[in-house]
Design a protein around this motif. Structure first.
Motif, mmCIF file in Angstrom:
data_model
loop_
_atom_site.group_PDB
_atom_site.id
_atom_site.type_symbol
_atom_site.label_atom_id
_atom_site.label_comp_id
_atom_site.label_asym_id
_atom_site.label_seq_id
_atom_site.Cartn_x
_atom_site.Cartn_y
_atom_site.Cartn_z
ATOM 1 N N MET A 1 0.848 -1.182 0.000
ATOM 2 C CA MET A 1 0.000 0.000 0.000
ATOM 3 C C MET A 1 0.892 1.244 0.000
ATOM 4 S SD MET A 1 -2.820 1.376 2.739
ATOM 5 C CE MET A 1 -3.718 -0.133 2.723
ATOM 6 N N ILE A 2 0.472 2.240 -0.779
ATOM 7 C CA ILE A 2 1.201 3.511 -0.830
ATOM 8 C C ILE A 2 0.899 4.291 0.443
ATOM 9 C CG2 ILE A 2 1.355 5.717 -2.037
ATOM 10 C CD1 ILE A 2 0.749 4.158 -4.610
ATOM 11 N N PRO A 3 1.951 4.758 1.134
ATOM 12 C CA PRO A 3 1.731 5.484 2.383
ATOM 13 C C PRO A 3 1.098 6.859 2.157
ATOM 14 C CG PRO A 3 4.078 5.358 1.878
ATOM 15 C CD PRO A 3 3.372 4.570 0.848
ATOM 16 N N LYS A 4 0.501 7.379 3.217
ATOM 17 C CA LYS A 4 -0.225 8.641 3.178
ATOM 18 C C LYS A 4 0.645 9.784 2.633
ATOM 19 C CE LYS A 4 -2.593 11.989 6.067
ATOM 20 N NZ LYS A 4 -2.975 12.400 7.402
ATOM 21 N N GLU A 5 1.895 9.896 3.084
ATOM 22 C CA GLU A 5 2.728 11.032 2.650
ATOM 23 C C GLU A 5 2.991 10.996 1.144
ATOM 24 O OE1 GLU A 5 7.471 10.378 3.085
ATOM 25 O OE2 GLU A 5 6.387 10.590 4.963
ATOM 26 N N ILE A 6 3.134 9.811 0.566
ATOM 27 C CA ILE A 6 3.338 9.690 -0.876
ATOM 28 C C ILE A 6 2.035 9.996 -1.616
ATOM 29 C CG2 ILE A 6 3.969 8.120 -2.753
ATOM 30 C CD1 ILE A 6 6.320 9.031 -0.965
ATOM 31 N N ARG A 7 0.915 9.490 -1.098
ATOM 32 C CA ARG A 7 -0.384 9.783 -1.698
ATOM 33 C C ARG A 7 -0.641 11.282 -1.726
ATOM 34 N NH1 ARG A 7 -4.718 11.514 0.579
ATOM 35 N NH2 ARG A 7 -4.225 10.708 2.628
ATOM 36 N N GLU A 8 -0.375 11.969 -0.620
ATOM 37 C CA GLU A 8 -0.601 13.413 -0.551
ATOM 38 C C GLU A 8 0.275 14.161 -1.558
ATOM 39 O OE1 GLU A 8 0.051 14.137 3.612
ATOM 40 O OE2 GLU A 8 -2.065 13.815 4.093
#
Length: 83
Positions: A1-8
């Motif tokens: 899963m792509i982490p939140k900081e990368i998604r943002e």
């Protein structure tokens, strides 16, 4: 899963990409799909009346087109796209 900081960060890139495209459509009538953006000191190709440049490079299987738009700091926004 792509982490939140990368998604943002990805969401920010897409947002800015959209803003840049809207500006280019409005100001320069640019309607192509952008392959990538860069900032360069020196453009290549033919200088156009609006101060931008356009050029192209061919490989054995494709042609990549380039537009260079002057920026306020003397550099150029380089846009690579396939037609």
């Amino acid at each position: 899963m792509i982490p939140k900081e990368i998604r943002e960060k990805a969401e920010m890139i897409l947002k800015f990409d959209g803003e840049i495209m809207e500006y280019l459509k409005k100001e320069y009538d640019f309607n192509n799909y952008i392959d990538y953006l860069d900032i360069v000191d020196t453009p290549f190709g033919k200088k156009l009346q609006d101060g931008s440049y356009e050029g192209w490079l061919s490989d054995w299987d494709k042609t990549t087109y380039y537009k260079f738009y002057p920026m306020d700091d003397g550099k150029y926004l380089e846009i690579s796209y396939l037609d």
